[in-house]
Design an enzyme around this catalytic site. Sequence first.
Site, PDB file in Angstrom:
ATOM      1  N   ASP A 233       1.274 -72.627  -6.366  1.00 39.16           N
ATOM      2  CA  ASP A 233       1.679 -72.997  -7.714  1.00 39.16           C
ATOM      3  C   ASP A 233       0.600 -72.431  -8.647  1.00 39.16           C
ATOM      4  O   ASP A 233      -0.504 -72.080  -8.208  1.00 39.16           O
ATOM      5  CB  ASP A 233       1.839 -74.521  -7.870  1.00 39.16           C
TER       6      ASP A 233
HETATM    7  C1  BGC Z   1       4.831 -75.355 -12.242  1.00 35.50           C
HETATM    8  C2  BGC Z   1       5.781 -74.478 -11.437  1.00 35.50           C
HETATM    9  C3  BGC Z   1       6.084 -73.206 -12.201  1.00 35.50           C
HETATM   10  C4  BGC Z   1       4.784 -72.501 -12.515  1.00 35.50           C
HETATM   11  C5  BGC Z   1       4.979 -71.227 -13.290  1.00 35.50           C
HETATM   12  C6  BGC Z   1       3.604 -74.583 -12.701  1.00 35.50           C
HETATM   13  O1  BGC Z   1       2.853 -75.336 -13.595  1.00 35.50           O
HETATM   14  O2  BGC Z   1       4.446 -76.473 -11.485  1.00 35.50           O
HETATM   15  O3  BGC Z   1       6.965 -75.169 -11.147  1.00 35.50           O
HETATM   16  O4  BGC Z   1       6.954 -72.378 -11.480  1.00 35.50           O
HETATM   17  O5  BGC Z   1       3.955 -73.363 -13.285  1.00 35.50           O
HETATM   18  O6  BGC Z   1       5.373 -71.512 -14.592  1.00 35.50           O
END
Ligand code: BGC
Length: 660
Positions: A233
């Site tokens: 993530d």
């Molecule tokens: C989120 C993800 C997301 C990623 C990119 C993170 O903060 O938890 O679900 O895909 O950011 O935006």
Amino acid sequence: MHRFQDENLDIEDRVKDLINQLTLDEKLTLFPGVRAWWTRKIKRLSFPNMGMSDGPNGVSLHSSGFRKCTQFPVTKCLAATWNTNLAEKTGIAMAEEVRAVNKHILLAPGINIDRTPLNGRTFEYFSEDPFLVKEMTKPFVNGVQSQKIAACVKHYVANNQEHERFKVSAEIDKRTLHEIYLRAFEDVVKKANPWSIMACYNKVNGIYGCENPYILQNVLFDKWGFQGFVMSDWFATRYTSTEGCITAGLSLEMPTPIVYKRKLLKKGLNEGKFTEQRLDELLKMMLRIMFKTGVFSKNPPKGSRNTPEHQNLAQKIAEEGIVLLKNEGILPLDPNKKIKIAVRGRNTKKKMGRLGYGGSSAVVPPFEITPFEGLLSFPNVEIVKDPKEADYVIIFTEINHDKHEDAENSDRLQIEMPTEEENMINETKKLNSNTIVVLINGSPIAMDNWINGIPAIVEAWYPGMMGGNAIANILFGHINPSGKLPITFPKKIRDSPAHKTPATYPGTDKVMYEEGIFVGYRHYDENNIDPLFPFGFGLSYTTFELTKCELSKESLTDDDMLIITVGVKNTGEFSGAEVVQIYATDIESSVERPPKELVGFGKIFLNPNEEKTMEILVKIKDFAFYDVNLEDWKVEPGKFKILIGTSSRSIQFERVVDVQ
Ligand code: BGC
């Protein structure tokens, strides 16, 4: 031309050629991402980059190169359709939009389990029930990948709250971890072969998701045979170590180098913390997907976005996912009669599709039909100001995507709506007894403070860019509601499974999953707690009767399939669809088991007076529990009760089968 560029060759040959040609330094540059959404290019080899885009509700503006895209209803609404074909179509449509913005990976679906109704990202996830999650996710992933776009199934695993999401450790016993939180990931990996998985921010039993050897290497790779690659993530590696992530199985660190900085990777290699062979293994996993998604292809598929087909699909999902929660005969409204309507509520004219609104899942569409505009499209509607003069008052209300509401990076602070909204409903119903509440939200609401005296309640979720039309079509009976709740609505937060003590929610550095496997309706059933609206519940403008129920066999082995033939009759005056749900329970078991667990479902459309039979397939394997001694699923021989009904609390037939 290099061998790896030859599109006629087998992917494995191309990957091998590429790995042989890359220098160590070049390889190391591919481990972290760059420019928020990309892997790196390597000029020397004309090696292109692979692009990613959020998210579960369609292609998000912040990751689309600021291109507007179709805003689909939120995942919770898709789940409420209980329609696996729609899940597949949604996957296909979103993938076409990803392609149209020149990306290769859709950062979706989000398949975390709803443990607490306060989780800020509840709207982005399917359900509290792992069976419903896995059955909706598989066709979604298949749909996405049929377009040669990679699905990225997230957030692996136990990212069940936003409060302290970067640090909290989800403390879960092994059975619960597998039976509830890993179960959908497992089935999706084994049956739908997702090309990527996103490791979570949180720790699982003390170790961060990106460097958790049990969750990644042991379970995902060794036990399940995952064939894709793992990415972090965004910034989820910040408290981890290079060695930990490499050893556990993280191929790609997003979005910029932290522990996968070139000098740290080199240092690890030089100190013998891991080998170049290990790096090659991790890199190959990602390269395979680069080939599969056509990154190296001369003529990649074109894709499409904002087409009438995608917008119609967005409307269809909303129309099938909206749940009628209460109706004392007031709905549907008559579209052929002139009616005076007064409208109230925070969400009447509000557009939800704004940059970053609610977090990474925010999609900005080229236009958005608000609930108000939807009403105005019915020519016989006259909008009046004074509720006392109106035939009906419609309140479009509830929480928004603001911080501490349905939003990423914070949890809701309460399950009730804001007090001003509740007061407004109570004042309005005194002025006009025909007050209809349409909820626009993505997580359960407690309603005890205002529900009495409100004759109709419609749960519209966040219904996407065509939502206004979908809501109006439901209110005026052009569409008969058929959505069913994928999550229990409790009467009060104390009733819900995670809210026993501050240690079970919100926790401090640890959050204790003390309720174990008793999550969602498993908890309400086990503890005899009446929910406000149970899992699987949803009304219709017509009535259905289950007329018969036959099982293909009564004695089976755990490899068998059971065919349940159910007769369904539409006994009312509207055409409409019913979702028949099959639950099972182990009558005698060596371990504790929930009073019922979903093992099958099917949706059927019927005209008035029409009767059809439907066949619902049930796998006996889905009767299993996770046996911690075996470290595997186990169906214990003996008798199982099968419950056939139209919600988790409305069971029409009971049967018993014997598993050998
Ligand atoms: C989120 C993800 C997301 C990623 C990119 C993170 O903060 O938890 O679900 O895909 O950011 O935006």
